[in-house]
Motif scaffolding. Structure first.
Motif, PDB file in Angstrom:
ATOM      1  N   VAL A 122       1.497   5.412   5.422  1.00  0.00           N
ATOM      2  CA  VAL A 122       1.629   4.571   4.374  1.00  0.00           C
ATOM      3  C   VAL A 122       1.786   5.437   3.071  1.00  0.00           C
ATOM      4  CG1 VAL A 122       0.560   2.467   3.102  1.00  0.00           C
ATOM      5  CG2 VAL A 122       0.476   2.692   5.715  1.00  0.00           C
ATOM      6  N   THR A 123       2.735   5.116   2.417  1.00  0.00           N
ATOM      7  CA  THR A 123       2.823   5.717   0.918  1.00  0.00           C
ATOM      8  C   THR A 123       2.341   4.755  -0.192  1.00  0.00           C
ATOM      9  OG1 THR A 123       4.470   7.086   1.782  1.00  0.00           O
ATOM     10  CG2 THR A 123       4.409   7.183  -0.542  1.00  0.00           C
ATOM     11  N   PRO A 124       1.542   5.047  -1.012  1.00  0.00           N
ATOM     12  CA  PRO A 124       0.967   4.319  -1.965  1.00  0.00           C
ATOM     13  C   PRO A 124       2.459   3.942  -3.100  1.00  0.00           C
ATOM     14  CG  PRO A 124      -0.591   5.887  -1.789  1.00  0.00           C
ATOM     15  CD  PRO A 124       0.688   6.301  -1.043  1.00  0.00           C
ATOM     16  N   LEU A 125       2.486   2.561  -3.361  1.00  0.00           N
ATOM     17  CA  LEU A 125       3.433   2.442  -4.334  1.00  0.00           C
ATOM     18  C   LEU A 125       3.016   2.755  -5.732  1.00  0.00           C
ATOM     19  CD1 LEU A 125       4.499  -1.435  -3.572  1.00  0.00           C
ATOM     20  CD2 LEU A 125       5.558   0.705  -3.044  1.00  0.00           C
ATOM     21  N   LEU A 126       1.924   2.798  -5.961  1.00  0.00           N
ATOM     22  CA  LEU A 126       1.035   3.000  -7.391  1.00  0.00           C
ATOM     23  C   LEU A 126      -0.250   3.776  -7.094  1.00  0.00           C
ATOM     24  CD1 LEU A 126       1.469   2.571 -10.467  1.00  0.00           C
ATOM     25  CD2 LEU A 126      -0.041   0.429 -10.106  1.00  0.00           C
ATOM     26  N   GLU A 127      -0.147   5.083  -7.927  1.00  0.00           N
ATOM     27  CA  GLU A 127      -1.331   5.647  -7.816  1.00  0.00           C
ATOM     28  C   GLU A 127      -1.736   6.140  -9.119  1.00  0.00           C
ATOM     29  OE1 GLU A 127      -2.341   8.859  -4.579  1.00  0.00           O
ATOM     30  OE2 GLU A 127      -0.122   8.799  -4.503  1.00  0.00           O
ATOM     31  N   GLY A 128      -2.744   5.935  -9.526  1.00  0.00           N
ATOM     32  CA  GLY A 128      -3.207   6.007 -11.112  1.00  0.00           C
ATOM     33  C   GLY A 128      -4.759   6.418 -10.896  1.00  0.00           C
ATOM     34  N   ALA A 129      -5.355   6.642 -12.165  1.00  0.00           N
ATOM     35  CA  ALA A 129      -6.880   7.213 -12.485  1.00  0.00           C
ATOM     36  C   ALA A 129      -7.651   5.939 -11.860  1.00  0.00           C
ATOM     37  CB  ALA A 129      -6.884   7.593 -13.645  1.00  0.00           C
ATOM     38  N   SER A 130      -7.084   4.921 -11.946  1.00  0.00           N
ATOM     39  CA  SER A 130      -8.370   3.839 -11.608  1.00  0.00           C
ATOM     40  C   SER A 130      -7.729   2.856 -10.277  1.00  0.00           C
ATOM     41  CB  SER A 130      -8.487   2.925 -12.877  1.00  0.00           C
ATOM     42  OG  SER A 130      -7.282   2.519 -13.332  1.00  0.00           O
ATOM     43  N   PHE A 131      -6.230   2.866  -9.916  1.00  0.00           N
ATOM     44  CA  PHE A 131      -5.856   2.210  -9.015  1.00  0.00           C
ATOM     45  C   PHE A 131      -5.166   2.696  -8.031  1.00  0.00           C
ATOM     46  CE2 PHE A 131      -6.426  -1.382 -12.001  1.00  0.00           C
ATOM     47  CZ  PHE A 131      -7.366  -2.239 -11.277  1.00  0.00           C
ATOM     48  N   VAL A 132      -5.174   2.291  -6.746  1.00  0.00           N
ATOM     49  CA  VAL A 132      -4.024   2.781  -5.705  1.00  0.00           C
ATOM     50  C   VAL A 132      -3.782   1.642  -5.215  1.00  0.00           C
ATOM     51  CG1 VAL A 132      -3.696   4.033  -3.701  1.00  0.00           C
ATOM     52  CG2 VAL A 132      -5.261   5.076  -5.498  1.00  0.00           C
ATOM     53  N   LEU A 133      -2.310   1.266  -5.041  1.00  0.00           N
ATOM     54  CA  LEU A 133      -1.661   0.085  -4.277  1.00  0.00           C
ATOM     55  C   LEU A 133      -0.811   0.437  -3.332  1.00  0.00           C
ATOM     56  CD1 LEU A 133      -1.342  -2.969  -4.580  1.00  0.00           C
ATOM     57  CD2 LEU A 133       0.838  -2.567  -5.937  1.00  0.00           C
ATOM     58  N   GLU A 134      -1.066   0.151  -2.136  1.00  0.00           N
ATOM     59  CA  GLU A 134      -0.456  -0.007  -0.928  1.00  0.00           C
ATOM     60  C   GLU A 134       0.096  -1.286  -0.459  1.00  0.00           C
ATOM     61  OE1 GLU A 134      -2.895   3.645   1.344  1.00  0.00           O
ATOM     62  OE2 GLU A 134      -2.859   1.537   2.080  1.00  0.00           O
ATOM     63  N   VAL A 135       1.592  -1.259   0.132  1.00  0.00           N
ATOM     64  CA  VAL A 135       2.241  -2.537   0.302  1.00  0.00           C
ATOM     65  C   VAL A 135       2.707  -2.060   1.976  1.00  0.00           C
ATOM     66  CG1 VAL A 135       3.698  -4.571   0.247  1.00  0.00           C
ATOM     67  CG2 VAL A 135       2.771  -3.411  -1.787  1.00  0.00           C
ATOM     68  N   ILE A 136       2.479  -2.776   3.050  1.00  0.00           N
ATOM     69  CA  ILE A 136       2.957  -2.472   4.230  1.00  0.00           C
ATOM     70  C   ILE A 136       3.812  -3.720   4.590  1.00  0.00           C
ATOM     71  CG2 ILE A 136       2.462  -1.933   6.602  1.00  0.00           C
ATOM     72  CD1 ILE A 136      -0.352  -1.171   5.501  1.00  0.00           C
ATOM     73  N   ASN A 137       5.086  -3.574   5.178  1.00  0.00           N
ATOM     74  CA  ASN A 137       5.852  -4.676   5.429  1.00  0.00           C
ATOM     75  C   ASN A 137       6.413  -4.405   6.784  1.00  0.00           C
ATOM     76  OD1 ASN A 137       7.715  -6.706   5.710  1.00  0.00           O
ATOM     77  ND2 ASN A 137       9.252  -5.686   4.525  1.00  0.00           N
ATOM     78  N   ARG A 138       5.953  -5.281   7.964  1.00  0.00           N
ATOM     79  CA  ARG A 138       6.093  -5.126   9.162  1.00  0.00           C
ATOM     80  C   ARG A 138       6.653  -6.300   9.876  1.00  0.00           C
ATOM     81  NH1 ARG A 138       0.727  -2.208  10.085  1.00  0.00           N
ATOM     82  NH2 ARG A 138       1.154  -0.273   9.995  1.00  0.00           N
ATOM     83  N   LEU A 139       7.963  -6.238  10.628  1.00  0.00           N
ATOM     84  CA  LEU A 139       8.698  -7.422  11.105  1.00  0.00           C
ATOM     85  C   LEU A 139       8.082  -7.669  12.511  1.00  0.00           C
ATOM     86  CD1 LEU A 139      12.234  -6.866   9.867  1.00  0.00           C
ATOM     87  CD2 LEU A 139      10.404  -8.305   8.928  1.00  0.00           C
ATOM     88  N   PRO A 140       8.212  -9.031  13.132  1.00  0.00           N
ATOM     89  CA  PRO A 140       8.014  -9.113  14.509  1.00  0.00           C
ATOM     90  C   PRO A 140       9.120  -8.408  15.408  1.00  0.00           C
ATOM     91  CG  PRO A 140       8.197 -11.192  13.158  1.00  0.00           C
ATOM     92  CD  PRO A 140       8.448 -10.075  12.294  1.00  0.00           C
ATOM     93  N   PRO A 141       8.638  -7.901  16.465  1.00  0.00           N
ATOM     94  CA  PRO A 141       7.521  -7.792  17.249  1.00  0.00           C
ATOM     95  C   PRO A 141       6.572  -6.907  16.994  1.00  0.00           C
ATOM     96  CG  PRO A 141       9.447  -6.965  18.375  1.00  0.00           C
ATOM     97  CD  PRO A 141      10.028  -7.346  16.955  1.00  0.00           C
ATOM     98  N   GLU A 142       6.548  -6.214  15.923  1.00  0.00           N
ATOM     99  CA  GLU A 142       5.627  -5.012  15.657  1.00  0.00           C
ATOM    100  C   GLU A 142       4.147  -5.766  15.578  1.00  0.00           C
ATOM    101  OE1 GLU A 142       5.473  -1.765  14.867  1.00  0.00           O
ATOM    102  OE2 GLU A 142       7.731  -1.562  15.378  1.00  0.00           O
TER     103      GLU A 142
END
Length: 151
Positions: A69-89
């Motif tokens: 998982v690579t963060p979408l946004l990395e800052g001094a006060s926030f890190v945001l991660e979004v994971i998108n998985r399709l069925p049947p995962e």
């Protein structure tokens, strides 16, 4: 005299209904084709992230459970991660995690999970507008995600 185990016979029986196999198979084939087309069109998602006065749009392709998982946004006060998985995962759906950063170490502040079929047509996609406030510095991050438009 009739025995107690004897059953009365009825002249009314249910008719046997048969359906042509060709129609059933064709119907199943079209149903499967529609399901695959629906999943294929909903593979990518777009997340709109507002932070520090700027709004950026990220396109997230589906991944597998073994992908890093690579963060979408990395800052001094926030890190945001979004994971998108399709069925049947395993864990199919969209998972969003927001971490606050304190003394260089991230800590989980917000986590949301959205099922793959959750797709309302509102102004803020399937997640709705989400706003997370970092408690120490009072910085805000806002995001909302939608299915990527098909081309």
């Amino acid at each position: 005299m009739s025995s107690p185990s004897a059953r009365p016979t009825s002249c009314l029986r249910r008719p046997i209904v048969t359906r042509p196999r060709g129609r059933w198979a064709a119907g199943l084939w079209f149903a499967m084709l529609g399901a695959v087309a629906g999943v294929a069109s909903a593979q990518n998602i777009q997340c709109h992230v507002s932070f520090a006065g700027a709004t950026r749009t990220f396109t997230i392709a589906p991944g597998s459970q073994t992908d890093a998982v690579t963060p979408l946004l990395e800052g001094a006060s926030f890190v945001l991660e979004v994971i998108n998985r399709l069925p049947p995962e395993p864990g199919a759906g969209v998972k969003v995690r927001t971490y606050g950063v304190f003394s260089g170490e991230p800590y989980l502040m917000h986590q949301a999970f959205y099922l793959p079929q959750n797709d309302p047509r509102g102004p803020h996609g399937f997640t709705g507008l989400q706003v997370i406030r970092e408690p120490l510095r009072h910085h805000e991050l806002a995001y909302w995600c939608e299915r990527a438009p098909t081309r």
